[in-house]
Each structure stands twice: as structure tokens, then as C-alpha cells.
Design a protein around this motif. Structure first.
Motif, PDB file in Angstrom:
ATOM      1  N   GLU A 168     -15.176  -1.461  -3.216  1.00 27.51           N
ATOM      2  CA  GLU A 168     -15.652  -2.759  -2.727  1.00 27.51           C
ATOM      3  C   GLU A 168     -16.626  -3.415  -3.701  1.00 27.51           C
ATOM      4  OE1 GLU A 168     -16.696  -2.463   1.499  1.00 27.51           O
ATOM      5  OE2 GLU A 168     -14.925  -1.178   1.767  1.00 27.51           O
ATOM      6  N   ARG A 169     -17.370  -2.605  -4.401  1.00 21.78           N
ATOM      7  CA  ARG A 169     -18.225  -3.175  -5.452  1.00 21.78           C
ATOM      8  C   ARG A 169     -17.378  -3.757  -6.584  1.00 21.78           C
ATOM      9  NH1 ARG A 169     -22.200   1.082  -7.551  1.00 21.78           N
ATOM     10  NH2 ARG A 169     -23.222  -0.704  -8.544  1.00 21.78           N
ATOM     11  N   TYR A 182      -8.050  -3.744   3.490  1.00 20.92           N
ATOM     12  CA  TYR A 182      -8.144  -4.567   2.289  1.00 20.92           C
ATOM     13  C   TYR A 182      -6.999  -5.574   2.184  1.00 20.92           C
ATOM     14  CZ  TYR A 182     -11.552  -1.008   0.915  1.00 20.92           C
ATOM     15  OH  TYR A 182     -12.638  -0.165   0.875  1.00 20.92           O
ATOM     16  N   ARG A 224     -14.154 -12.252   2.835  1.00 18.73           N
ATOM     17  CA  ARG A 224     -15.379 -11.738   2.192  1.00 18.73           C
ATOM     18  C   ARG A 224     -15.568 -12.300   0.785  1.00 18.73           C
ATOM     19  NH1 ARG A 224     -15.129  -5.354   2.681  1.00 18.73           N
ATOM     20  NH2 ARG A 224     -17.094  -5.500   1.537  1.00 18.73           N
ATOM     21  N   LEU A 228     -10.005  -9.480   2.651  1.00 20.02           N
ATOM     22  CA  LEU A 228     -10.642  -9.694   1.341  1.00 20.02           C
ATOM     23  C   LEU A 228     -11.002 -11.159   1.127  1.00 20.02           C
ATOM     24  CD1 LEU A 228      -8.595  -7.322  -1.013  1.00 20.02           C
ATOM     25  CD2 LEU A 228     -10.858  -6.944   0.005  1.00 20.02           C
ATOM     26  N   ARG A 288     -14.413   4.189  -1.361  1.00 24.26           N
ATOM     27  CA  ARG A 288     -14.262   2.846  -0.790  1.00 24.26           C
ATOM     28  C   ARG A 288     -15.455   1.963  -1.161  1.00 24.26           C
ATOM     29  NH1 ARG A 288     -10.572   1.853   3.405  1.00 24.26           N
ATOM     30  NH2 ARG A 288     -11.996   0.353   4.361  1.00 24.26           N
TER      31      ARG A 288
END
Lengths: 382, 382
Positions: A83-84, A106, A114, A111, A79
Motif C-alpha cells: 500500500e505504501r 485492491y 483512495r 484503489l 500488504r
């Protein structure tokens, strides 16, 4: 000139056909596509025949030039990697059933808050809204439920599917369109959007004349074999050695056709307009075949072509792949292996853009998790 | 939030289906589309049945919400008007045969040097390059020559056309994609590009498995009726009262299906993998139908749906247009007349975008030259 999507990164969680077809289009337009696959098995189509040297040609035809990393989106480490990747992506694509991404944390809302510039493209059987949103689907399901099967095939016989998987492919094409529109929009607003494509919606969207007929007459059309229901003559005809196609789509072409066939019916009120020709299509077909049966396909194709009347042979796929026009347009490309040798062939990119190189080969279809190392190094900023 | 293409002007010289389908998509995404038609007759599809109050429902289904001006591009006055329109346009679309625009003095090179930001989208039967560039084509021509007819229909019978005009529509969709990619590109480079779409290329582009099979085995596939050639079980099955579709696209779904049908064959080596199931598809179909024939379609649809197995009824177009999921997704929209009354219905926009209103009606399909006055006033800067 660089390709239009050069520099863009697509994080592609889709599998099977609709989503991967969309990301193939984006890759053909220059985007970098990173395929995020389920550890162990990966994309289902890795097991679809036919195989060559143990690898699926079906998978290769759709996934050439993409990179692959296997991530378990329920495992902590993976995960973090995921996310990176999202933070570096311009576009994320997924074709899970609605709700799956939300459960993983997600979903679009998560998403988007963010990563406000992220474009989120989803394709699913029935879309993210409506009573059947959560039902699973495949190509056959929406070809059947979406109506195209009811108008394909011969009258009085069982319906057939469209030989190409247009249930998936048309949805994938709409997904690509939505993503491209969102990219243009983002240039001006600075914000990404969510695109929600339903395979069922996409089937209705391509029914044109059938929707018109049904809504005006109240009677849904059935299959009409090889004939177009709203244009005549526009179907297959027998020559002495087999079938070929004549498509005379307006009065002028019909006049030319009558001249070429020496068939003096262009002024006959039963055939003088397209509407009249549609009403008398069965009779018209017999009158035309009474002439075309007297010579071969190649005779008629040459004669009608010289007269400027649209016509065609009915080609099998091998003939299409060797068609001089197809080859001149670079529409059959090589898919290379990791050593740069030709491994498969695939359809080329039909979107020809001035000043942009139309490459005649594609990078390899990735092994499952085959690009993990380079992807992690890229994330580390190498 | 405005629609993504709000504020953009499309000058649309296309007629019949492929080009008008592309400009319909751009209109659905918010662009203003001005249809430039041939004086006197206009778009051929104005004469295509069915009609309602003397107007073609076929034309309305594809041209709703566009404006129309009739211009003779060989007449001095009309050319001046046309050039003023080009100067205001972001995108020009045309589907003449290659060379026609050049003869008029409006080829890509001419227009691009005068209007460097202009995006030029062309769709033609065979594209602007290659030996057959100047040959005319229609949907049927590329369905036949492009191979899809050779894989659609029943084995051993005459080929059939795909009931939807995918020869045109898929090309129109690629044209829309190319234009959208060029719009994104123009935001960064400040320059337009030419998009050259061939209907024949576009057919090859959607053949996926057929290209893979032909290139690996050397044998072009034939039609397979209602069955997918690379996935099993994935076809129509007989229930006691007719046909329905089961699409179990992977091993897990196949296991679930065996359970739901109480058919203990999931571990049988003849059916344990998709590749094995494809090889034994005929046997598999009979084993499944031996069960499904014992009950009705609705029984099986309910039972398989509850078990999470993709399945579907085979719906006619009327059923599709009343499908609750289709209605919930706003996929059947009203086309209004000039007085704001419902005149026709059409397929909705399958590209659902977050924050963008998904309108449930469309403006009228234009009368030929019906918007001349307002277009000229707009050019005059009102």
C-alpha cells in the motif's frame, strides 16, 4: 531531453508476457517499473528456456531494467508495504483473473477512491466483463479462439500458430496504449482511469481484411499460405535457388514489375487492376515464376530493388539480428548484468523519438526480490 | 466523461494500412482525424476487395469516422489549404518514403520550427535512418525480412505469412504509442516531437522468445507448426472430431490437466518441469492425444474448462464475430453510411476505459474529398 515517461512509477503485478510486455514498453519510454512478484517462485517465465548461467533468457528479454520485490498480498506486513508502494505509483498493472484484485481489497473501486490519480491497467484473457470474464487464457487460447490461426497456414492443412506470441503481445501493446492515453487524460482532469484489455478482443482488432471479407461475403476466409488475400502480386515466389517475396501493392508498382521481368501483361484485362489480379492470382503467380525461376534470389532482389519494387529475402532470426538496417537502427540492445557486463541481448525500442536518447543497453533483469532493500529505502524517502 | 483524445486534431497523410491503423486508434480514443488524400485516386485501399455497393469494405474497416479532403501538395492553392490545416492540427501523420515530406517543404524541421507544438508521426518500411531508409516496403516485405515468416508454419514446408497483416499493424500500433507518449510529454514541455517508426524494427520487437533462443543457443528457431517452442503442453491436440487447443502454462496447470485426463504423469521426471516438458514435447503430445482422441472437442473443452485449464476451439472469423464474449465486449461495431444506416461492420475498440462510452457504431468511411466543404468552413472559423 529526458524520456517522455521519466519520473513516472509503474507498479507491475503482471506475469508471463502480455502485462510484462506492456511494462517493458513503459520502461523503454522512461518509466521506473517495480515488479511485484509472488514470493518463492516469482514470474512463471523465470523457468522458461533457454537459460544462460542458470537464468532464463526469455525472462530477461521482457523484464530487463525492472526492479523486483516479492510480496505476499495476503500477509499483513507485505500488504502494508504494497500500500505504501501504491501511494507512490502513477500506474498499477495487473493480469490476474477478474475478481482476484477485488478479493485482495485492491480492486479498481477501492484503489481509485483512495488514490484518485492512480491509473489502473488490467489485461486478462477475456476482459473484466462478459460471460467468459473469469476463464483463464494464454496466447495459444486466443490465437485459436480469436481467429488468427484459421487464416494462418496452408489451405487444406492443419492450422498453425503465429510464431510470435501475438495473442499476448498485441494485448500488451493495447494495454500500453490505454495507459498512455490515460496519462494524457490525467494531465488535464487530474484523475486516473481503469483500462480493461482482453486478449481475445485484441485478436479481433487486428484481423482487418478478414473481418471485411467475412462481413461482406458471409464466407470466412481460410489460410492462404504465403499470399495476401486482398492484394496481388503480394507473396513468395520461387527463384532458381529458393523463395523470396515480391509485394507490388498498386497498379504503378505492377507496371514497373512487368517491365523489370520483361513480362508484357500490365495491360492485360486479367491483370489491369488489383481486383482483377486477385481474381487471377494463381495464373499471375505462374506467369511471374516462369520468369523468376530463371535466376537467383539475389539477382532478383538486386534487380527489383533497383527498379523500386518492394521485395525481400525470407530471413531467419539470426539473419534479422545481423541485418545492417536493424543494427543501424539500434534494434538489438545489450542487457547488462549487475556488474555492468553484457549478459543477454534483447530487441531494442522501436519507438524512436526526436531528441530522446535511444540507449544501446538495458539494465539487468532482476533477481526475484532482488531490489527489496533499495525499494524500501526509497519508500522511506532516502 | 469525454474520450481521452477529445478535442485533438490529427492531420493524416498516411495511406494503405500501418498509418491509417494508427489514426483509427486515435479516432477511437476521441481524436478528430482529417485524411489528406491524393486527388483523383486517394488511398490505394479504396480499390481493395471486397466491395459492397461499389465501396471497399477493407477501406471502410480502417477509415471509418475519418473525414477526407483531397489535396495536391505540389499545387499552390492546395498547399495554402494544407498549411492552414497544419496550423490547426495537434498531430500530423505520414507514411511517405523518407525525404518526400522534406522535398515538399513539410519535413519535421520545417514544420517544427513553424509549429513547435505539432507532433509529427512517421511510419515507413525501414525508418528514417540507416542504409535502407529509402527503400519501399509492404507488410509481406517486413514479415519476410523481419523473421516472423521463418518461425511460422510447419517444419520442413515452405514458410507462410501471418494471416493478419502484422507487418503493418504492429508498426501502426507503435506509431499510436509514440504519438500518445508525445502528447503526454507535450502537456509538460509545451513542445511536439517527431516519432519515427520502422515496420522492420517493429517486427523484431515482437519476436521475444525467438530472439532469446537465437542469442543464447546461436541457432535460430524454425517454424513449430501449432506448438509454442518454450512452453509445453501448449499446442493443438486431436480430439475424435478435430483439433482443439490446450495451454497448460505452468506446473500447477499441468498437474490439473493430468488429473482431468486421468493421465498419471505429473510426477514423472520427464514432465515434472516446463523445461523437461519442452524437451519431451513430442512424447507428451502423444500421451495426451492417446486420451483426447477418445472423445469429442466439445467434451474436452467442457471438461477442461470446468477444471480451470486454459483451452480453446479453433474458430473461423465468422465464429469469432459471433462469439458471445466478443459480442458482450462490443467488439463488432456497425459502420454507418451518410444517412445513418448500417453499411459495414468493423472490429470495435479493444481499449476499454472506465467512464468512457464504448460506442457501438462508427461514422462513415469518407468518400474521397467528401468533407472538403465542412473542413474549409471549419478553417474559416465557423
Amino acid at each position: 531531453m529526458p524520456q517522455p515517461l521519466a519520473g513516472l512509477v509503474v507498479l507491475d503485478l503482471t506475469h508471463v508476457l502480455a502485462g510484462p510486455f506492456a511494462s517493458m514498453t513503459l520502461a523503454d519510454l522512461g518509466a521506473r517499473v517495480i515488479k511485484v512478484e509472488r514470493p518463492g517462485t516469482g514470474d512463471d517465465t523465470r523457468t522458461f528456456p533457454p537459460f544462460k548461467s542458470g537464468k532464463s533468457a526469455y525472462f530477461a528479454a521482457i523484464n530487463h531494467g525492472k526492479a523486483s520485490i516479492a510480496l505476499d498480498l495476503k500477509a499483513e506486513d507485505d500488504r502494508a508495504t504494497f500500500e505504501r508502494l501504491v501511494a507512490r505509483a502513477d500506474i498499477i498493472l495487473e493480469n490476474y483473473r477478474p475478481g482476484v484484485m477485488e478479493k485482495l481489497g485492491y480492486g479498481w473501486d477501492d484503489l481509485s477512491s483512495r488514490f484518485p490519480r492512480l491509473i489502473y491497467g488490467a489485461v486478462s484473457g477475456f476482459g473484466h466483463t462478459g460471460p467468459d470474464a473469469k476463464r483463464p487464457a494464454y496466447d495459444m487460447v486466443v490465437q485459436a479462439r480469436g481467429g488468427v490461426m484459421s487464416i494462418t497456414g496452408e489451405a487444406g492443412r492443419e492450422p498453425v500458430r503465429v510464431g510470435a506470441s501475438i495473442g499476448d503481445i498485441v494485448a500488451g501493446m493495447y494495454l500500453a496504449q490505454g495507459v498512455l492515453a490515460a496519462l494524457y487524460d490525467r494531465e488535464r482532469t487530474g484523475r486516473g482511469r481503469k483500462i480493461d484489455i482482453s486478449m481475445l478482443d485484441s485478436q479481433l482488432a487486428i484481423l482487418e481484411h478478414a473481418v471485411a471479407i467475412t462481413s461482406v461475403t458471409g464466407k470466412p476466409p481460410g489460410p492462404t499460405g504465403a499470399r495476401h488475400p486482398s492484394i496481388a502480386p503480394f507473396e513468395t515466389f520461387h527463384a532458381s535457388d529458393g523463395l523470396f517475396v515480391i509485394a507490388a501493392g498498386n497498379d504503378k508498382l505492377f507496371e514497373k514489375l512487368c517491365l523489370a521481368l520483361m513480362l508484357p501483361i500490365a495491360d492485360d484485362p486479367r491483370f489491369a487492376t488489383n481486383a482483377a489480379r486477385c481474381e487471377n492470382a494463381r495464373l499471375l503467380k505462374r506467369l511471374i515464376e516462369a520468369v523468376t525461376l530463371e535466376n537467383t534470389r539475389s539477382y532478383w532482389i538486386q534487380k527489383l530493388t533497383a527498379a523500386g519494387i518492394p521485395n525481400a529475402p525470407i530471413q531467419n532470426i539470426d539473419q534479422v539480428m545481423h541485418d545492417p538496417q536493424i543494427l543501424a537502427r539500434n534494434m538489438v540492445v545489450d542487457v547488462l548484468d549487475r556488474n555492468g557486463r553484457k549478459a543477454f541481448v534483447a530487441a531494442g525500442n522501436p519507438i524512436k523519438i526526436s531528441g530522446v536518447e535511444d540507449r544501446s543497453s538495458r539494465g539487468p533483469a532482476p533477481d526475484l526480490d532482488g531490489n527489496r532493500g533499495e525499494i524500501l529505502r526509497w519508500l522511506d524517502g532516502e
